[in-house]
Motif scaffolding. Structure first.
Motif, PDB file in Angstrom:
ATOM      1  N   VAL A   9       0.825  -0.993   0.213  1.00 11.90           N
ATOM      2  CA  VAL A   9      -0.248  -0.388   0.148  1.00 11.90           C
ATOM      3  C   VAL A   9       1.231   1.246   0.071  1.00 11.90           C
ATOM      4  N   VAL A  10       2.140   1.315   1.058  1.00 13.52           N
ATOM      5  CA  VAL A  10       2.629   1.989   0.777  1.00 13.52           C
ATOM      6  C   VAL A  10       3.238   2.694  -0.616  1.00 13.52           C
ATOM      7  N   LEU A  11       3.648   1.687  -1.309  1.00 12.90           N
ATOM      8  CA  LEU A  11       4.234   2.030  -2.370  1.00 12.90           C
ATOM      9  C   LEU A  11       3.985   1.960  -3.917  1.00 12.90           C
ATOM     10  N   LEU A  12       2.610   1.436  -3.250  1.00 11.63           N
ATOM     11  CA  LEU A  12       1.672   2.132  -4.456  1.00 11.63           C
ATOM     12  C   LEU A  12       0.912   3.076  -4.287  1.00 11.63           C
TER      13      LEU A  12
ATOM     14  N   ASP B 286      -0.151  -8.264  -6.470  1.00 14.09           N
ATOM     15  CA  ASP B 286       0.712  -8.255  -4.458  1.00 14.09           C
ATOM     16  C   ASP B 286      -0.659  -8.990  -4.224  1.00 14.09           C
ATOM     17  N   GLY B 287      -1.946  -8.994  -4.068  1.00 15.12           N
ATOM     18  CA  GLY B 287      -2.530 -10.239  -3.350  1.00 15.12           C
ATOM     19  C   GLY B 287      -2.017 -11.649  -3.866  1.00 15.12           C
ATOM     20  N   ALA B 288      -1.777 -12.316  -4.809  1.00 13.70           N
ATOM     21  CA  ALA B 288      -1.316 -13.244  -5.571  1.00 13.70           C
ATOM     22  C   ALA B 288       0.214 -13.764  -4.082  1.00 13.70           C
ATOM     23  N   VAL B 289       1.060 -12.539  -4.205  1.00 13.09           N
ATOM     24  CA  VAL B 289       2.498 -12.497  -3.641  1.00 13.09           C
ATOM     25  C   VAL B 289       1.944 -12.179  -2.499  1.00 13.09           C
TER      26      VAL B 289
END
Length: 151
Positions: A105-108, A126-129
């Motif tokens: 979230v911070v990076l996006l 992102d969710g899969a990772v």
């Protein structure tokens, strides 16, 4: 079981977990750098080579940090929680997954972007990772904590 042994096991698992994205990111950057180098774009090739090094170091450092945090959480957990595989796995999954979700979230959301600025595929990846790392930590929580196969 000694706490530093549990933390060391967590760090080892984190290093193994971080090695996959580190290796894949590093190799992709190096392949792209080679393509740009053969095209005569030396500055871009140099930047991609540096990005490959950062991808490897960042992936390994992130993996070790998450694994160490997971090992520390399991080392500090009460024995009755560790004796229950579901609770132990949930603790490990939350300890490994929540920092990755927060980092995502911070990076996006930097530079004026919002999460809605990105296509759904970005959130899916992102969710899969995050889910893969959390489930891997949960599956290995017994090994990290030093519990037998039956809990």
């Amino acid at each position: 079981m000694r706490a530093h042994t549990v933390v060391r096991r967590g760090a080892r698992l984190g290093a193994l977990t971080g090695a996959w994205p580190a290796g894949i990111g590093g190799v992709l950057c190096l392949v792209a750098a080679f393509v740009f180098l053969t095209g005569g774009l030396y500055g871009t090739a140099l930047a991609l080579t540096a990005a490959a090094g950062l991808a490897v170091l960042g992936g390994l450092a992130g993996g070790v940090a998450v694994g160490t945090a997971t090992g520390l959480a399991l080392a500090l957990a009460p024995r009755r929680l560790l004796a229950r595989p579901v609770l132990r796995g949930l603790l490990a999954a939350l300890t490994a997954g929540l920092p990755l979700a927060a980092l995502s979230v911070v990076l996006l959301t930097g530079d004026g972007y919002t999460l809605a600025s990105y296509p759904p595929s970005t959130h899916f990846v992102d969710g899969a990772v995050i889910l893969t790392v959390a489930l891997g930590a949960a599956a290995r929580s017994g090994e990290i904590a030093g519990c037998d196969a039956e809990g």
